[in-house]
Design an enzyme around this catalytic site. Structure first.
Site: not given
Length: 188
Positions: A39, A61, A97, A134
């Site tokens: 995140h 990510c 995130e 996301t």
């Protein structure tokens, strides 16, 4: 089934890490290395780790890292940044995130979780940049983006829209809907 599988996968991963010499601890004063989860984290986290000589492995990510870059660049260019995501409206807990992404925004950020938040779209500049968490629901994101686009179009304000929902999340949404159509009861 999915929750049990994720729990088993997590336990297996922790076991593999332990076999490879990693000790899992929640006490940072005893940690040999800190793992930054997918995140991501705001810049202040990395500043703290570096300042205190704490070793870390950044496992953010690549899609999330790219969003951080985009919001930072566009906010520095004077765009208000709209973040569609779970900011804790119902739970009181911001999605990690979204929390991380906010740290990279240098201008005003507008957080949108659902249609009731659309009244937050106060116009302070003539341009805005939109991203999505996301892991946000893809269909819900489509609906919100469509409404936000229309609001900005009606006010003749530039909007750059980046539906940054991860393709894996889109597939999960699609397959969950397909599965639900063939079930009498589905527990998620």
């Amino acid at each position: 089934h999915g929750c049990a599988k994720n729990l088993i996968d997590s336990e297996l991963m922790l076991g593999k890490l332990a076999q490879n010499g990693y000790k899992i601890t929640l006490d940072e004063t005893k940690a040999d290395i800190v793992i930054i989860r997918a995140h991501g984290e705001p810049p202040e986290t990395f500043e703290y780790l570096n300042k205190n000589n704490i070793k870390y492995k950044d496992c953010t990510c690549v899609n999330v890292r790219y969003i951080h870059k985009l919001v930072m660049e566009n906010s520095e260019r004077g765009y208000n940044v709209i973040v569609i995501g779970k900011y804790g409206k119902k739970t009181g807990v911001m999605h990690p995130e979204v929390y991380g992404t906010l740290g990279y925004i240098k201008s005003k950020a507008i957080l949108i979780e659902d249609e009731q938040d659309l009244d937050k779209l106060q116009i302070e500049t003539n341009k805005a940049y939109l991203v999505c968490q996301t892991t946000f629901n893809s269909n819900k994101a489509d609906c919100l983006i469509s409404k936000i686009t229309q609001i900005y179009k009606d006010k003749n304000i530039e909007l750059i829209s980046n539906k940054s929902v991860c393709p894996a999340q889109k597939n999960i949404n699609k397959s969950s809907l397909e599965l639900a159509q063939n079930c009498d009861l589905m527990i998620v």
